[in-house]
Design an enzyme around this catalytic site. Structure first.
Site, mmCIF file in Angstrom:
data_model
loop_
_atom_site.group_PDB
_atom_site.id
_atom_site.type_symbol
_atom_site.label_atom_id
_atom_site.label_comp_id
_atom_site.label_asym_id
_atom_site.label_seq_id
_atom_site.Cartn_x
_atom_site.Cartn_y
_atom_site.Cartn_z
ATOM 1 N N GLU A 1 5.371 -5.403 5.898
ATOM 2 C CA GLU A 1 5.650 -6.814 6.194
ATOM 3 C C GLU A 1 5.680 -7.688 4.924
ATOM 4 O O GLU A 1 6.571 -8.518 4.768
ATOM 5 C CB GLU A 1 4.540 -7.286 7.143
ATOM 6 C CG GLU A 1 4.688 -8.643 7.691
ATOM 7 C CD GLU A 1 3.332 -9.334 7.823
ATOM 8 O OE1 GLU A 1 2.281 -8.693 7.579
ATOM 9 O OE2 GLU A 1 3.331 -10.517 8.156
ATOM 10 N N MET B 1 -7.877 2.908 9.146
ATOM 11 C CA MET B 1 -7.155 1.709 8.721
ATOM 12 C C MET B 1 -6.426 1.061 9.902
ATOM 13 O O MET B 1 -6.346 1.638 10.985
ATOM 14 C CB MET B 1 -6.198 2.038 7.588
ATOM 15 C CG MET B 1 -6.909 2.105 6.240
ATOM 16 S SD MET B 1 -5.747 2.271 4.890
ATOM 17 C CE MET B 1 -6.829 1.954 3.489
ATOM 18 N N GLY B 2 -5.867 -0.093 9.629
ATOM 19 C CA GLY B 2 -5.190 -0.860 10.685
ATOM 20 C C GLY B 2 -5.687 -2.279 10.595
ATOM 21 O O GLY B 2 -6.700 -2.636 11.190
ATOM 22 N N ARG B 3 -4.978 -3.048 9.793
ATOM 23 C CA ARG B 3 -5.431 -4.412 9.503
ATOM 24 C C ARG B 3 -5.339 -5.310 10.741
ATOM 25 O O ARG B 3 -6.311 -5.938 11.130
ATOM 26 C CB ARG B 3 -4.539 -4.970 8.401
ATOM 27 C CG ARG B 3 -5.205 -5.962 7.515
ATOM 28 C CD ARG B 3 -4.175 -6.753 6.763
ATOM 29 N NE ARG B 3 -3.487 -6.008 5.730
ATOM 30 C CZ ARG B 3 -3.822 -6.006 4.447
ATOM 31 N NH1 ARG B 3 -4.872 -6.674 4.054
ATOM 32 N NH2 ARG B 3 -3.111 -5.345 3.559
ATOM 33 N N GLN C 1 -6.390 8.335 4.275
ATOM 34 C CA GLN C 1 -5.279 8.319 5.240
ATOM 35 C C GLN C 1 -3.927 8.092 4.573
ATOM 36 O O GLN C 1 -2.889 8.373 5.141
ATOM 37 C CB GLN C 1 -5.500 7.194 6.269
ATOM 38 C CG GLN C 1 -6.685 7.435 7.151
ATOM 39 C CD GLN C 1 -7.198 6.128 7.751
ATOM 40 O OE1 GLN C 1 -6.904 5.799 8.876
ATOM 41 N NE2 GLN C 1 -7.965 5.377 6.981
ATOM 42 N N GLU D 1 -10.310 -0.705 11.250
ATOM 43 C CA GLU D 1 -10.957 -1.589 10.262
ATOM 44 C C GLU D 1 -10.839 -3.070 10.655
ATOM 45 O O GLU D 1 -11.654 -3.886 10.252
ATOM 46 C CB GLU D 1 -10.347 -1.387 8.871
ATOM 47 C CG GLU D 1 -8.870 -1.753 8.810
ATOM 48 C CD GLU D 1 -8.232 -1.633 7.439
ATOM 49 O OE1 GLU D 1 -8.933 -1.437 6.446
ATOM 50 O OE2 GLU D 1 -6.992 -1.738 7.386
ATOM 51 N N GLY E 1 0.835 -1.202 0.000
ATOM 52 C CA GLY E 1 0.000 0.000 0.000
ATOM 53 C C GLY E 1 0.871 1.254 0.000
ATOM 54 O O GLY E 1 1.876 1.308 0.696
ATOM 55 N N ILE F 1 1.341 2.658 6.979
ATOM 56 C CA ILE F 1 0.594 3.567 7.852
ATOM 57 C C ILE F 1 0.105 2.816 9.091
ATOM 58 O O ILE F 1 -0.193 3.422 10.105
ATOM 59 C CB ILE F 1 -0.590 4.273 7.134
ATOM 60 C CG1 ILE F 1 -1.703 3.307 6.758
ATOM 61 C CG2 ILE F 1 -0.119 5.053 5.928
ATOM 62 C CD1 ILE F 1 -3.011 4.027 6.422
ATOM 63 N N ASP F 2 0.032 1.491 9.004
ATOM 64 C CA ASP F 2 -0.442 0.711 10.159
ATOM 65 C C ASP F 2 0.590 0.677 11.300
ATOM 66 O O ASP F 2 0.263 0.337 12.420
ATOM 67 C CB ASP F 2 -0.732 -0.742 9.752
ATOM 68 C CG ASP F 2 -1.909 -0.864 8.803
ATOM 69 O OD1 ASP F 2 -2.449 0.180 8.397
ATOM 70 O OD2 ASP F 2 -2.289 -1.999 8.472
HETATM 71 O O1 F6P Z 1 -1.297 -2.271 4.872
HETATM 72 C C1 F6P Z 1 -1.629 -0.941 4.832
HETATM 73 C C2 F6P Z 1 -3.093 -0.772 4.516
HETATM 74 O O2 F6P Z 1 -3.297 0.607 4.368
HETATM 75 C C3 F6P Z 1 -4.054 -1.387 5.529
HETATM 76 O O3 F6P Z 1 -4.311 -0.551 6.607
HETATM 77 C C4 F6P Z 1 -5.275 -1.649 4.687
HETATM 78 O O4 F6P Z 1 -6.033 -2.716 5.214
HETATM 79 C C5 F6P Z 1 -4.715 -2.002 3.377
HETATM 80 O O5 F6P Z 1 -3.446 -1.390 3.292
HETATM 81 C C6 F6P Z 1 -5.570 -1.597 2.198
HETATM 82 O O6 F6P Z 1 -4.956 -2.014 1.036
HETATM 83 P P1 F6P Z 1 -5.387 -1.685 -0.452
HETATM 84 O O7 F6P Z 1 -4.678 -0.437 -0.864
HETATM 85 O O8 F6P Z 1 -4.891 -2.840 -1.232
HETATM 86 O O9 F6P Z 1 -6.867 -1.486 -0.476
#
Ligand code: F6P
Length: 375
Positions: A123, A189-191, A294, A242, A12, A146-147
Protein backbone atom coordinates in the site's frame (compact mmCIF):
# COMPACT_ATOMS: atom_id res chain seq x y z
CA UNK A 1 12.46 1.65 -31.28
CA UNK A 2 14.06 1.11 -27.92
CA UNK A 3 13.28 2.52 -24.51
CA UNK A 4 14.38 2.19 -20.91
CA UNK A 5 12.29 1.07 -17.95
CA UNK A 6 13.16 1.05 -14.26
CA UNK A 7 12.08 -1.44 -11.63
CA UNK A 8 12.20 -1.10 -7.86
CA UNK A 9 11.02 -2.93 -4.75
CA UNK A 10 9.73 -0.91 -1.79
CA UNK A 11 8.51 -1.45 1.77
CA UNK A 12 8.99 -4.65 3.76
CA UNK A 13 10.79 -7.36 1.81
CA UNK A 14 9.30 -10.80 1.20
CA UNK A 15 9.71 -13.92 -0.86
CA UNK A 16 8.75 -13.61 -4.53
CA UNK A 17 10.14 -10.13 -5.20
CA UNK A 18 13.17 -11.39 -7.09
CA UNK A 19 11.01 -13.60 -9.26
CA UNK A 20 8.95 -10.54 -10.26
CA UNK A 21 12.08 -8.52 -11.10
CA UNK A 22 13.46 -11.46 -13.06
CA UNK A 23 10.32 -11.77 -15.16
CA UNK A 24 9.99 -8.04 -15.75
CA UNK A 25 13.55 -8.17 -17.06
CA UNK A 26 13.24 -11.36 -19.08
CA UNK A 27 9.98 -10.28 -20.70
CA UNK A 28 11.17 -6.76 -21.44
CA UNK A 29 14.49 -7.82 -22.94
CA UNK A 30 13.38 -11.01 -24.71
CA UNK A 31 14.69 -11.00 -28.26
CA UNK A 32 11.87 -12.99 -29.82
CA UNK A 33 9.26 -10.72 -28.28
CA UNK A 34 11.26 -7.65 -29.30
CA UNK A 35 11.36 -8.84 -32.92
CA UNK A 36 7.66 -9.53 -32.86
CA UNK A 37 6.62 -6.18 -31.36
CA UNK A 38 9.37 -4.14 -33.03
CA UNK A 39 10.39 -2.64 -29.68
CA UNK A 40 13.44 -3.44 -27.57
CA UNK A 41 13.35 -2.54 -23.91
CA UNK A 42 16.29 -1.89 -21.62
CA UNK A 43 15.81 -2.53 -17.89
CA UNK A 44 17.54 -0.95 -14.92
CA UNK A 45 17.00 -1.93 -11.30
CA UNK A 46 16.80 0.89 -8.77
CA UNK A 47 18.35 -0.07 -5.45
CA UNK A 48 16.52 0.33 -2.14
CA UNK A 49 13.15 1.41 -3.48
CA UNK A 50 12.19 5.08 -3.54
CA UNK A 51 15.36 5.85 -1.55
CA UNK A 52 17.43 4.91 -4.61
CA UNK A 53 15.38 7.13 -6.86
CA UNK A 54 15.62 10.20 -4.63
CA UNK A 55 19.32 9.60 -3.86
CA UNK A 56 20.79 8.83 -7.28
CA UNK A 57 22.55 11.62 -9.15
CA UNK A 58 22.08 10.63 -12.80
CA UNK A 59 25.01 12.84 -13.86
CA UNK A 60 27.51 11.21 -11.49
CA UNK A 61 28.78 7.78 -12.60
CA UNK A 62 29.75 6.84 -9.03
CA UNK A 63 26.28 7.62 -7.76
CA UNK A 64 24.72 5.73 -10.66
CA UNK A 65 26.92 2.72 -9.86
CA UNK A 66 25.77 2.91 -6.21
CA UNK A 67 22.03 3.19 -6.86
CA UNK A 68 21.42 1.64 -10.28
CA UNK A 69 21.83 -1.98 -11.37
CA UNK A 70 21.60 -2.69 -15.11
CA UNK A 71 19.53 -5.85 -15.54
CA UNK A 72 19.52 -8.40 -18.31
CA UNK A 73 18.66 -12.04 -18.72
CA UNK A 74 22.04 -13.23 -17.45
CA UNK A 75 22.06 -11.00 -14.38
CA UNK A 76 18.62 -12.17 -13.21
CA UNK A 77 18.98 -15.81 -14.27
CA UNK A 78 18.99 -17.32 -10.77
CA UNK A 79 16.96 -14.67 -8.95
CA UNK A 80 13.58 -16.40 -8.76
CA UNK A 81 14.76 -19.00 -6.26
CA UNK A 82 16.18 -16.44 -3.84
CA UNK A 83 14.30 -14.81 -0.98
CA UNK A 84 14.28 -11.13 0.00
CA UNK A 85 15.03 -8.53 -2.63
CA UNK A 86 18.39 -8.41 -4.34
CA UNK A 87 17.68 -4.81 -5.38
CA UNK A 88 17.17 -3.90 -1.72
CA UNK A 89 14.27 -2.02 -0.20
CA UNK A 90 13.49 0.90 2.08
CA UNK A 91 10.54 2.60 3.69
CA UNK A 92 11.48 5.98 2.19
CA UNK A 93 8.46 8.08 1.26
CA UNK A 94 9.33 10.78 -1.32
CA UNK A 95 6.07 12.54 -0.39
CA UNK A 96 6.79 12.51 3.36
CA UNK A 97 5.31 15.83 4.54
CA UNK A 98 8.25 16.19 6.95
CA UNK A 99 10.78 15.82 4.11
CA UNK A 100 9.28 16.12 0.63
CA UNK A 101 11.65 14.70 -2.00
CA UNK A 102 9.14 14.31 -4.81
CA UNK A 103 10.92 16.91 -6.96
CA UNK A 104 14.16 14.89 -6.76
CA UNK A 105 12.22 11.78 -7.67
CA UNK A 106 10.75 13.36 -10.80
CA UNK A 107 14.05 14.93 -11.85
CA UNK A 108 15.92 11.65 -11.45
CA UNK A 109 13.35 9.67 -13.41
CA UNK A 110 13.89 12.14 -16.25
CA UNK A 111 17.67 12.24 -15.71
CA UNK A 112 17.93 8.46 -15.93
CA UNK A 113 15.96 8.53 -19.17
CA UNK A 114 13.22 6.28 -17.81
CA UNK A 115 10.22 5.92 -20.08
CA UNK A 116 8.35 3.83 -17.56
CA UNK A 117 8.67 2.54 -14.01
CA UNK A 118 7.60 -0.73 -12.38
CA UNK A 119 7.02 -0.31 -8.63
CA UNK A 120 6.73 -3.55 -6.68
CA UNK A 121 5.25 -3.00 -3.26
CA UNK A 122 2.37 -2.80 -0.87
CA UNK A 123 0.00 0.00 0.00
CA UNK A 124 2.74 2.51 0.91
CA UNK A 125 4.94 1.95 -2.15
CA UNK A 126 1.96 1.92 -4.48
CA UNK A 127 0.53 5.09 -2.95
CA UNK A 128 3.78 6.81 -3.98
CA UNK A 129 3.46 5.23 -7.45
CA UNK A 130 -0.07 6.61 -7.69
CA UNK A 131 1.05 10.12 -6.74
CA UNK A 132 3.84 9.96 -9.31
CA UNK A 133 1.36 8.76 -11.92
CA UNK A 134 -0.78 11.82 -11.18
CA UNK A 135 2.32 13.94 -11.80
CA UNK A 136 2.77 12.38 -15.24
CA UNK A 137 5.10 9.45 -14.56
CA UNK A 138 4.35 6.32 -16.57
CA UNK A 139 4.15 3.81 -13.78
CA UNK A 140 2.72 0.33 -13.23
CA UNK A 141 2.56 -1.56 -9.94
CA UNK A 142 3.03 -5.16 -8.83
CA UNK A 143 1.36 -6.14 -5.53
CA UNK A 144 3.44 -7.55 -2.71
CA UNK A 145 2.92 -7.82 1.03
CA UNK A 146 2.92 -10.79 3.32
CA UNK A 147 -0.06 -9.16 5.05
CA UNK A 148 -2.13 -9.58 1.83
CA UNK A 149 -4.03 -6.42 2.72
CA UNK A 150 -3.93 -4.72 -0.70
CA UNK A 151 -7.29 -4.05 -2.24
CA UNK A 152 -8.43 -5.35 -5.65
CA UNK A 153 -6.18 -8.38 -5.88
CA UNK A 154 -6.65 -11.90 -4.53
CA UNK A 155 -2.90 -12.39 -4.21
CA UNK A 156 0.10 -10.37 -3.09
CA UNK A 157 3.66 -11.65 -3.38
CA UNK A 158 5.13 -13.12 -0.21
CA UNK A 159 1.88 -14.25 1.35
CA UNK A 160 2.12 -17.96 0.57
CA UNK A 161 5.75 -18.27 1.65
CA UNK A 162 4.90 -16.52 4.92
CA UNK A 163 1.96 -18.88 5.51
CA UNK A 164 4.27 -21.83 4.99
CA UNK A 165 6.68 -20.44 7.59
CA UNK A 166 3.82 -20.17 10.08
CA UNK A 167 2.70 -23.77 9.67
CA UNK A 168 6.25 -25.07 9.79
CA UNK A 169 7.03 -23.18 12.99
CA UNK A 170 3.76 -24.12 14.67
CA UNK A 171 4.37 -27.77 13.78
CA UNK A 172 7.74 -27.51 15.53
CA UNK A 173 6.24 -25.84 18.57
CA UNK A 174 3.60 -28.55 18.91
CA UNK A 175 6.07 -31.24 19.95
CA UNK A 176 7.69 -29.18 22.67
CA UNK A 177 4.34 -27.74 23.78
CA UNK A 178 3.02 -31.30 24.08
CA UNK A 179 6.08 -32.62 25.94
CA UNK A 180 5.71 -29.92 28.60
CA UNK A 181 1.95 -29.49 28.55
CA UNK A 182 2.41 -25.84 27.79
CA UNK A 183 0.38 -23.15 26.18
CA UNK A 184 2.16 -21.37 23.31
CA UNK A 185 1.14 -17.96 22.06
CA UNK A 186 2.51 -17.42 18.56
CA UNK A 187 2.57 -13.82 17.33
CA UNK A 188 2.49 -13.45 13.56
CA UNK A 189 2.65 -10.39 11.32
CA UNK A 190 -0.37 -8.51 10.02
CA UNK A 191 -0.50 -4.84 10.76
CA UNK A 192 -4.15 -4.14 9.94
CA UNK A 193 -5.34 -7.38 8.37
CA UNK A 194 -5.56 -10.76 10.05
CA UNK A 195 -5.07 -12.92 6.95
CA UNK A 196 -1.78 -14.43 8.08
CA UNK A 197 -3.13 -15.19 11.55
CA UNK A 198 -6.44 -16.52 10.25
CA UNK A 199 -5.24 -18.67 7.37
CA UNK A 200 -1.89 -19.51 9.02
CA UNK A 201 -3.76 -20.46 12.20
CA UNK A 202 -6.32 -22.48 10.29
CA UNK A 203 -3.67 -24.30 8.27
CA UNK A 204 -1.61 -24.97 11.39
CA UNK A 205 -4.65 -26.05 13.41
CA UNK A 206 -4.40 -23.39 16.12
CA UNK A 207 -7.06 -23.60 18.81
CA UNK A 208 -7.49 -19.85 19.12
CA UNK A 209 -6.85 -17.25 16.41
CA UNK A 210 -6.90 -13.54 17.20
CA UNK A 211 -7.06 -10.94 14.43
CA UNK A 212 -7.01 -7.12 14.24
CA UNK A 213 -10.53 -7.07 12.79
CA UNK A 214 -12.13 -8.43 15.98
CA UNK A 215 -11.09 -7.11 19.41
CA UNK A 216 -10.83 -10.02 21.84
CA UNK A 217 -11.34 -10.56 25.55
CA UNK A 218 -8.62 -12.31 27.52
CA UNK A 219 -11.20 -14.00 29.77
CA UNK A 220 -12.88 -15.56 26.75
CA UNK A 221 -9.57 -16.85 25.36
CA UNK A 222 -8.85 -18.36 28.78
CA UNK A 223 -12.29 -20.00 28.88
CA UNK A 224 -11.78 -21.53 25.43
CA UNK A 225 -8.44 -22.96 26.51
CA UNK A 226 -9.80 -24.30 29.79
CA UNK A 227 -12.59 -26.01 27.89
CA UNK A 228 -9.97 -27.81 25.79
CA UNK A 229 -7.93 -28.94 28.77
CA UNK A 230 -11.08 -30.31 30.43
CA UNK A 231 -11.70 -32.28 27.24
CA UNK A 232 -8.28 -33.90 27.72
CA UNK A 233 -6.00 -31.92 25.40
CA UNK A 234 -2.59 -31.41 27.02
CA UNK A 235 -1.31 -28.33 25.24
CA UNK A 236 -2.58 -25.43 23.16
CA UNK A 237 -1.50 -23.12 20.39
CA UNK A 238 -2.87 -19.59 20.17
CA UNK A 239 -2.02 -17.60 17.04
CA UNK A 240 -2.28 -13.84 17.45
CA UNK A 241 -1.81 -11.19 14.83
CA UNK A 242 0.64 -8.41 15.76
CA UNK A 243 -2.16 -5.90 15.16
CA UNK A 244 -4.76 -7.69 17.33
CA UNK A 245 -6.38 -5.62 20.05
CA UNK A 246 -7.76 -6.45 23.46
CA UNK A 247 -11.35 -5.13 23.66
CA UNK A 248 -11.30 -1.58 24.95
CA UNK A 249 -7.55 -1.17 24.39
CA UNK A 250 -5.39 -0.11 21.43
CA UNK A 251 -2.64 -1.96 19.57
CA UNK A 252 0.62 -2.88 21.29
CA UNK A 253 3.77 -1.24 19.87
CA UNK A 254 7.44 -2.12 20.23
CA UNK A 255 8.40 1.50 19.74
CA UNK A 256 6.77 4.86 19.20
CA UNK A 257 9.21 5.74 16.39
CA UNK A 258 7.45 6.28 13.05
CA UNK A 259 8.65 5.45 9.54
CA UNK A 260 8.28 7.79 6.52
CA UNK A 261 4.69 6.64 6.09
CA UNK A 262 3.80 7.35 9.73
CA UNK A 263 3.70 3.70 10.91
CA UNK A 264 4.92 2.72 14.37
CA UNK A 265 6.58 -0.69 14.91
CA UNK A 266 3.94 -3.13 16.09
CA UNK A 267 4.76 -6.05 18.37
CA UNK A 268 4.36 -7.20 21.93
CA UNK A 269 0.78 -8.46 21.93
CA UNK A 270 2.04 -12.08 22.06
CA UNK A 271 4.07 -11.46 25.20
CA UNK A 272 1.28 -9.46 26.81
CA UNK A 273 -1.28 -12.15 26.09
CA UNK A 274 0.99 -14.97 27.26
CA UNK A 275 1.43 -13.26 30.64
CA UNK A 276 -2.29 -12.58 30.96
CA UNK A 277 -3.22 -16.14 30.06
CA UNK A 278 -0.68 -17.69 32.39
CA UNK A 279 -2.01 -15.70 35.32
CA UNK A 280 -5.65 -16.32 34.38
CA UNK A 281 -5.46 -20.04 33.61
CA UNK A 282 -2.43 -21.09 35.63
CA UNK A 283 -1.11 -23.00 32.57
CA UNK A 284 2.59 -22.72 31.96
CA UNK A 285 2.80 -20.41 28.96
CA UNK A 286 5.47 -19.35 26.48
CA UNK A 287 5.28 -16.88 23.64
CA UNK A 288 7.07 -16.90 20.30
CA UNK A 289 7.24 -13.93 17.94
CA UNK A 290 7.69 -15.16 14.36
CA UNK A 291 8.37 -11.63 13.20
CA UNK A 292 10.67 -11.27 10.17
CA UNK A 293 11.22 -15.03 9.91
CA UNK A 294 7.92 -14.92 8.00
CA UNK A 295 9.49 -12.69 5.39
CA UNK A 296 12.65 -14.77 5.05
CA UNK A 297 13.74 -17.90 3.24
CA UNK A 298 13.23 -19.19 -0.24
CA UNK A 299 9.99 -18.40 -2.06
CA UNK A 300 7.32 -21.08 -2.26
CA UNK A 301 6.25 -22.41 -5.65
CA UNK A 302 3.26 -20.06 -5.58
CA UNK A 303 5.39 -16.99 -4.96
CA UNK A 304 7.80 -17.93 -7.75
CA UNK A 305 4.91 -18.45 -10.13
CA UNK A 306 3.00 -15.33 -9.15
CA UNK A 307 6.22 -13.29 -9.39
CA UNK A 308 6.60 -14.63 -12.90
CA UNK A 309 3.01 -13.95 -13.97
CA UNK A 310 2.93 -10.49 -12.37
CA UNK A 311 6.30 -9.55 -13.91
CA UNK A 312 5.16 -10.57 -17.38
CA UNK A 313 1.85 -8.73 -16.97
CA UNK A 314 3.61 -5.52 -15.84
CA UNK A 315 5.59 -5.44 -19.09
CA UNK A 316 2.39 -6.13 -21.05
CA UNK A 317 0.82 -3.05 -19.42
CA UNK A 318 3.85 -0.94 -20.34
CA UNK A 319 3.72 -2.09 -23.95
CA UNK A 320 -0.01 -1.40 -24.03
CA UNK A 321 0.78 2.04 -22.55
CA UNK A 322 -1.80 1.30 -19.88
CA UNK A 323 -0.20 3.25 -17.03
CA UNK A 324 -1.37 4.08 -13.52
CA UNK A 325 -2.38 0.46 -13.04
CA UNK A 326 -1.44 -2.46 -10.82
CA UNK A 327 -1.32 -6.02 -12.10
CA UNK A 328 -3.71 -8.15 -10.12
CA UNK A 329 -4.87 -11.73 -9.63
CA UNK A 330 -8.66 -11.91 -9.52
CA UNK A 331 -10.99 -14.87 -9.80
CA UNK A 332 -8.15 -17.11 -10.94
CA UNK A 333 -6.90 -14.78 -13.66
CA UNK A 334 -4.14 -12.26 -14.17
CA UNK A 335 -5.66 -8.86 -14.86
CA UNK A 336 -5.06 -5.24 -13.85
CA UNK A 337 -6.78 -2.59 -11.75
CA UNK A 338 -6.15 1.12 -11.31
CA UNK A 339 -3.57 2.08 -8.70
CA UNK A 340 -6.28 4.29 -7.21
CA UNK A 341 -8.48 1.25 -6.61
CA UNK A 342 -5.57 -0.75 -5.22
CA UNK A 343 -4.82 1.79 -2.51
CA UNK A 344 -8.21 3.31 -1.77
CA UNK A 345 -8.86 0.92 1.12
CA UNK A 346 -7.27 -2.06 2.80
CA UNK A 347 -8.43 -5.60 2.17
CA UNK A 348 -9.17 -7.02 5.61
CA UNK A 349 -10.84 -10.15 6.96
CA UNK A 350 -14.63 -10.01 6.72
CA UNK A 351 -15.58 -11.08 10.22
CA UNK A 352 -19.21 -11.68 9.24
CA UNK A 353 -18.36 -14.41 6.76
CA UNK A 354 -14.93 -15.73 7.73
CA UNK A 355 -14.39 -15.42 11.48
CA UNK A 356 -16.14 -17.10 14.36
CA UNK A 357 -16.33 -14.61 17.25
CA UNK A 358 -17.53 -17.31 19.65
CA UNK A 359 -14.70 -19.73 19.01
CA UNK A 360 -12.12 -17.05 18.13
CA UNK A 361 -11.25 -19.12 15.10
CA UNK A 362 -12.14 -19.58 11.44
CA UNK A 363 -15.78 -20.20 10.54
CA UNK A 364 -17.20 -23.69 10.50
CA UNK A 365 -19.89 -22.87 8.01
CA UNK A 366 -19.15 -21.70 4.53
CA UNK A 367 -22.35 -22.27 2.59
CA UNK A 368 -25.00 -22.30 5.29
CA UNK A 369 -26.06 -19.11 7.03
CA UNK A 370 -25.11 -19.08 10.68
CA UNK A 371 -25.23 -16.33 13.18
CA UNK A 372 -23.12 -16.65 16.34
CA UNK A 373 -25.69 -14.45 18.07
CA UNK A 374 -28.21 -17.26 17.78
CA UNK A 375 -26.21 -19.60 20.06
O1 F6P B 1 3.89 -4.55 5.90
C1 F6P B 1 4.45 -5.80 5.99
C2 F6P B 1 5.03 -6.02 7.36
O2 F6P B 1 5.68 -7.26 7.31
C3 F6P B 1 4.02 -5.96 8.51
O3 F6P B 1 3.36 -7.16 8.72
C4 F6P B 1 4.89 -5.56 9.67
O4 F6P B 1 4.14 -4.87 10.65
C5 F6P B 1 5.89 -4.67 9.05
O5 F6P B 1 5.99 -5.04 7.70
C6 F6P B 1 7.25 -4.71 9.71
O6 F6P B 1 8.08 -3.81 9.07
P1 F6P B 1 9.64 -3.62 9.29
O7 F6P B 1 10.35 -4.52 8.34
O8 F6P B 1 9.87 -2.20 8.93
O9 F6P B 1 9.96 -3.98 10.70
Amino acid sequence: MSFKIGVLTGGGDCAGLNSAVKWVTKTATDQLLANHRGEALEVIGIREGWKGLVSVDPGDPESVARWIMPLDELVVRTWDRQGGTILGSSRTNPFNPKNDQSRECLDHIAGLGLEALVAIGGEDTLSVAYKLHNLGVKVVGIPKTIDRDLNATDYTLGYDSALNVIIEEVDRLRTTAGSHSRLFVVEVMGRHAGWLALEGGEAAGAHVILIPEYAFEVARVAALLEHRRLAGVRYDIVVVSEGAKVAGQGEVYLSDKEDGFGHKVLGGIGEYLAKQLESTTGYETRHVVLSHIQRGGQPSARDRLMGRYFGIAAVDLILEEDFGRMVSFRNGQITSVSLKQAIEKLYVVDVDTLYDPLRYNGRRSSMLPWSPKSE
